[in-house]
Design a protein around this motif. Structure first.
Motif: not given
Length: 479
Positions: A361, A349, A338, A358, A334-335
């Motif tokens: 994230t 994302t 993003m 959101s 995810i990071l």
């Protein structure tokens, strides 16, 4: 009034998880101290018993004594019980409690189980009670298959000359359970270094470790996908499972390539091996930071670059809802997504034509920050307790202070291994001071119950709080 008090006193799922692991560790410590016939040598002291019970319950694998020689069969069996109980992990224990109480999943319990608490959440089509049942079916199947394969391999090619079928079966059972639980405990003094020239044994162990590290939710979806293919029906894997499988595979390939390129000519690790054994052992070196904890090479002899890459891989760990630790592959996935989205100037994302909420994230960022803080604080304290507050050769050293043979990178490796419940070590564990051992106990515990779960367990939700304060908006320059 009475119902309100009962609701107020009831533990939240995260607090129940913490209390359960505390109880398991306490019971394990008392058992290691009070039960007879567990040792071939002197009994462990209270601190070492606590360390060993925590390492087994939190399926870490760090040891202060040799499991193979210091414990009797009964002692090894007791450790295996702790490993199995702890290895079922967050989802298994929480699911068992839910079924026993015959209760429905609350929003918070759904989040603990790996969902998002919303109808469109992660793997919303997976039925909770089916998942609860399959947790134990997956565990039994994976460990059973691992046992049969290891027993067959070690019967055809004995571990050592003159070993009987009973002892072979015990070694096979212990390693099958330890592998699936990603515990890293071994009944061999050198872990699996004696298996460097046995690629099939390594492949079986890797299979057990990976199946546990993928997470029960991912395994459940793979099962549903296979069933749908057999019935010739369409089935869409959830974004969660896709992200787990892709990120897991990419990290495995990166670690494999790094181990082969860095250690291929290292005469203390992969150098003396045949080409095919180098390839398999390098893959094993990439797999074991998923928090498996076994090693086929001596990590104390690996290059500093290899150690550092292993620290990074240990910090990521496996998938949510499984037996592995770390900040999880979904978090790093995810990071990464993003970061790519922000570099492209996108406000959302997106992955595979889906937009991540959101809140998800934000949780990933929070988990990364908390994990980084815990590991950094643990490393700082460990260097203080083990390396001291003086320079080698100064008056303190001249006064008789013993300098550790392990450097900063070794202790960084140790802290990362404990905080992410991996169990790999470059050697300093048995030489740690009492303060250092207690610090690793704390890191293993926090790493097992999960940084965010541990933080949430320290506070209760206020049922009367309904309003969320919002203040005037003001910007800050970044970069």
């Amino acid at each position: 009034m009475g119902r309100g008090l009962r609701r107020e006193r009831r533990l939240s799922p995260s607090q129940m998880l913490v209390v359960t692991f505390l109880g398991l560790i306490t019971g394990g410590t008392l058992g290691l101290k009070l039960l007879p016939g567990l040792y071939t040598a002197d009994k462990l002291g209270w601190l070492d018993a606590l360390f060993t019970a925590t390492s087994a319950s939190c399926v870490t694998g760090l040891v202060v004594v040799d499991t193979a020689t210091h414990f009797t069969f009964a002692g090894q069996a007791f450790l295996l019980l702790l490993i199995q109980a702890g290895g079922l992990g967050m989802l298994g224990l929480a699911s068992l409690i839910i079924v026993t109480l015959n209760s429905r999943l609350s929003l918070r319990q759904d989040v603990l189980a790996g969902g998002s608490g919303t109808p469109g959440g992660a793997a919303a089509h997976v039925k909770v009670r089916s998942l609860v049942r399959d947790v134990f079916i997956f565990t039994a199947l994976a460990e059973g298959i691992g046992f049969v394969l290891l027993f067959g391999l070690w019967t055809i090619w004995p571990i050592r000359e003159g070993i009987g079928a009973g002892e072979t079966a015990w070694h096979a059972l212990f390693h099958a359970i330890s592998a699936f639980c990603n515990a890293g405990f071994s009944t061999f003094s050198d872990s699996l270094m004696g298996m460097q020239n046995r690629p099939m044994t390594q492949i079986v162990i890797m299979g057990g470790c990976i199946s546990g590290a993928l997470g029960f939710l991912t395994l459940e979806e793979i099962k549903l996908w296979v069933q749908a293919r057999r019935r010739k029906k369409s089935f869409r894997l959830s974004l969660h499972t896709r992200l787990v499988l892709v990120t897991f595979g990419i990290l495995l390939l990166i670690g494999w390539a790094a181990a082969m390129s860095l250690e291929w000519a290292n005469n203390r690790t992969l150098g003396p091996l045949a080409v095919q054994d180098k390839i398999v052992n390098a893959l094993f070196c990439s797999m074991t930071p998923r928090t498996a904890g076994f090693n086929t090479v001596d990590f104390d002899e690996t290059l500093p670059a290899t150690k550092f890459i292993t620290i990074l891989l240990m910090s990521i760990g496996g998938a949510p809802g499984g037996t592995a630790g770390g900040m999880k592959v979904t978090t790093i996935g995810i990071l990464a997504a993003m970061a790519i989205a922000r570099f492209r100037g996108r406000p959302t994302t997106d992955l595979w034509d889906r937009t991540l909420p959101s809140a998800t994230t934000q949780r990933a960022v929070g988990l990364f920050a908390f994990s980084f803080t815990v590991m950094t604080a643990g490393l700082l304290l460990l260097t203080i307790t083990e390396l001291g507050a003086y320079y080698p050769g100064d008056q303190a050293a001249a006064a008789g202070v013993v300098e550790s043979r392990h450097d900063f990178l070794d202790h960084m490796f140790e802290a990362a291994s404990a905080a992410n419940t991996v169990g790999l070590s470059t050697g300093p564990t048995p030489d740690l001071s009492p303060a250092g051992r207690f610090l690793l106990v704390l890191l293993m515990f926090i790493g097992r119950v999960g940084p965010l779960t541990f933080a949430a367990a320290l506070s209760r939700d206020d049922p009367n709080q309904r309003l969320v304060k919002r203040y005037a908006q003001e910007d800050v320059i970044v970069g």
